[in-house]
Design a protein around this motif. Structure first.
Motif, PDB file in Angstrom:
ATOM      1  N   ARG A 111       0.874  -1.172   0.000  1.00 19.73           N
ATOM      2  CA  ARG A 111       0.000   0.000   0.000  1.00 19.73           C
ATOM      3  C   ARG A 111       0.908   1.217   0.000  1.00 19.73           C
ATOM      4  N   PRO A 112       0.895   2.007  -1.065  1.00 20.14           N
ATOM      5  CA  PRO A 112       1.901   3.059  -1.232  1.00 20.14           C
ATOM      6  C   PRO A 112       1.881   4.152  -0.162  1.00 20.14           C
ATOM      7  N   VAL A 113       0.711   4.621   0.240  1.00 27.60           N
ATOM      8  CA  VAL A 113       0.674   5.730   1.200  1.00 27.60           C
ATOM      9  C   VAL A 113       1.198   5.294   2.573  1.00 27.60           C
ATOM     10  N   PRO A 114       0.714   4.186   3.151  1.00 24.66           N
ATOM     11  CA  PRO A 114       1.299   3.762   4.430  1.00 24.66           C
ATOM     12  C   PRO A 114       2.794   3.437   4.333  1.00 24.66           C
ATOM     13  N   ALA A 115       3.226   2.897   3.194  1.00 22.37           N
ATOM     14  CA  ALA A 115       4.646   2.598   3.030  1.00 22.37           C
ATOM     15  C   ALA A 115       5.469   3.887   3.014  1.00 22.37           C
TER      16      ALA A 115
END
Length: 147
Positions: A111-115
């Motif tokens: 998941r790009p945003v949490p990463a």
């Protein structure tokens, strides 16, 4: 696989003993802090020694080696860590740590945003911990940006 785990455990015990001897030779200046420069290497050695002893005493009975996509993910992680090691000196601590932590976090949960948030938090948080709390002489950003 039991034999391989035990052999690797014995090799790690020998390497750790060499690491401890090497850390014991670290010179301390007359103006060092009360803890001294040897504590961190000793802590690393203790963790490695515990893990090596566990591998010797309780080896895994059977191992599933990675195939296909998982092997590619492991190679990507290895490449990221290699690039991190190469870029930390010219780019400082924060930028490579943010990028590496973000990519590795994305591998764990794509998941790009949490990463990205994890990478940013780890990069800045670890810098604050190492620089200001532990007092290490880290360069936060590239020297060109720092003037």
């Amino acid at each position: 696989m039991i034999r391989a785990d035990r052999i690797f455990g014995v090799v790690m015990v020998i390497v750790t003993l060499g690491y401890i001897l090497s850390a014991a030779n670290i010179q301390t200046s007359f103006m060092s802090d009360p803890v001294g420069p040897r504590v961190f290497p000793y802590m690393v050695a203790a963790v490695v020694m515990i893990c090596a002893l566990i591998m010797i005493l309780r080896p895994d009975p059977e191992v599933d080696w990675p195939r296909g996509g998982m092997l590619l993910q492991m190679l990507l992680a290895l490449a990221v860590l290699f690039a991190y090691a190469m870029l930390i000196q010219p780019l400082g601590f924060i930028i490579p740590t943010v990028i590496a932590a973000g990519i590795l976090s994305w591998q764990i949960s794509p998941r790009p945003v949490p990463a990205a948030i994890t990478g940013l938090g780890l990069g800045i948080g670890l810098f604050v911990l190492f620089k200001f709390i532990l007092g290490l002489g880290l360069q936060g950003l590239p020297r060109a940006l720092m003037g």
